[in-house]
Design a protein around this motif. Sequence first.
Motif, PDB file in Angstrom:
ATOM      1  N   SER A   1       0.831  -1.210   0.000  1.00  0.00           N
ATOM      2  CA  SER A   1       0.000   0.000   0.000  1.00  0.00           C
ATOM      3  C   SER A   1       0.864   1.258   0.000  1.00  0.00           C
ATOM      4  O   SER A   1       0.547   2.261  -0.645  1.00  0.00           O
ATOM      5  N   ARG A   2       1.979   1.173   0.735  1.00  0.00           N
ATOM      6  CA  ARG A   2       2.872   2.327   0.793  1.00  0.00           C
ATOM      7  C   ARG A   2       3.490   2.608  -0.562  1.00  0.00           C
ATOM      8  O   ARG A   2       3.612   3.755  -0.981  1.00  0.00           O
ATOM      9  N   GLN A   3       3.844   1.547  -1.302  1.00  0.00           N
ATOM     10  CA  GLN A   3       4.436   1.732  -2.625  1.00  0.00           C
ATOM     11  C   GLN A   3       3.417   2.287  -3.613  1.00  0.00           C
ATOM     12  O   GLN A   3       3.728   3.186  -4.407  1.00  0.00           O
ATOM     13  N   VAL A   4       2.184   1.796  -3.560  1.00  0.00           N
ATOM     14  CA  VAL A   4       1.136   2.297  -4.459  1.00  0.00           C
ATOM     15  C   VAL A   4       0.835   3.763  -4.158  1.00  0.00           C
ATOM     16  O   VAL A   4       0.710   4.599  -5.067  1.00  0.00           O
ATOM     17  N   SER A   5       0.729   4.116  -2.879  1.00  0.00           N
ATOM     18  CA  SER A   5       0.462   5.507  -2.503  1.00  0.00           C
ATOM     19  C   SER A   5       1.618   6.410  -2.926  1.00  0.00           C
ATOM     20  O   SER A   5       1.406   7.561  -3.349  1.00  0.00           O
ATOM     21  N   PHE A   6       2.864   5.893  -2.870  1.00  0.00           N
ATOM     22  CA  PHE A   6       4.013   6.703  -3.282  1.00  0.00           C
ATOM     23  C   PHE A   6       3.923   7.065  -4.752  1.00  0.00           C
ATOM     24  O   PHE A   6       4.137   8.223  -5.137  1.00  0.00           O
ATOM     25  N   PHE A   7       3.625   6.085  -5.596  1.00  0.00           N
ATOM     26  CA  PHE A   7       3.544   6.367  -7.028  1.00  0.00           C
ATOM     27  C   PHE A   7       2.415   7.363  -7.342  1.00  0.00           C
ATOM     28  O   PHE A   7       2.583   8.274  -8.154  1.00  0.00           O
ATOM     29  N   LYS A   8       1.282   7.179  -6.695  1.00  0.00           N
ATOM     30  CA  LYS A   8       0.163   8.090  -6.945  1.00  0.00           C
ATOM     31  C   LYS A   8       0.495   9.524  -6.480  1.00  0.00           C
ATOM     32  O   LYS A   8       0.305  10.490  -7.224  1.00  0.00           O
ATOM     33  N   ARG A   9       0.993   9.649  -5.262  1.00  0.00           N
ATOM     34  CA  ARG A   9       1.305  10.983  -4.726  1.00  0.00           C
ATOM     35  C   ARG A   9       2.462  11.620  -5.492  1.00  0.00           C
ATOM     36  O   ARG A   9       2.465  12.851  -5.688  1.00  0.00           O
TER      37      ARG A   9
END
Length: 214
Positions: free
Chosen positions: A9-17
Amino acid sequence: MRRIENATSRQVSFFKRRNGLLKKACELSVLCDAEVAVIIFSTTGKLYEFSSTSMKETIERYRRHPRDIQAKNPPVEQNMQHLQHEMASLMENIQRLESSNRKLLGEGLESCTHEELLELDQQLERSISSIRTRKIQVFRQQTEQLKERGTTLTAENALLRDKLSLQQERGSNEERAIEPSADTTEVSDVETNLFIGPPETSQKRALQKSYIGE
């Protein structure tokens, strides 16, 4: 807000942000004509960056920025020194003006040289000439105002005189109208005594009175 514990989840949120941040930086540089530079390092040490011009030039400009601010905004001590210098200059000017004013009033002339006294004399002559010129102007203005006032009063006086003459003429006409006429006087001489009896008796009495009067 806190750190996302789940790695996925942290990796997905990083790419989006990250993509949203870079998009906003690009919009800011285009819409507002601003120089924008963004540097992002992921947890794995991978670099992501965006620069509206040149990343190197922007970083150099950022490094020079504190020195530019210091050059544009001098330290407080320098400002205080400048203010003190201006204050001393103003105090000197005030003292010089006060001394000149006292000399014009005839005070403190002991230290004046012959040239200074001549200059004071010329200043006083110029001042007196200006005062006299202004006095003449004021006198002329007051004279003109008095002349205008006199003309106005003369016109008002003539108007009042005409009104008074008209009122007097009307009063004379009314008095003439009130005076009794000759016919009225003759009528008043007619016998006004009251007689009781036939008309012939009253006529006889009137004739008797006329004989007695003669």
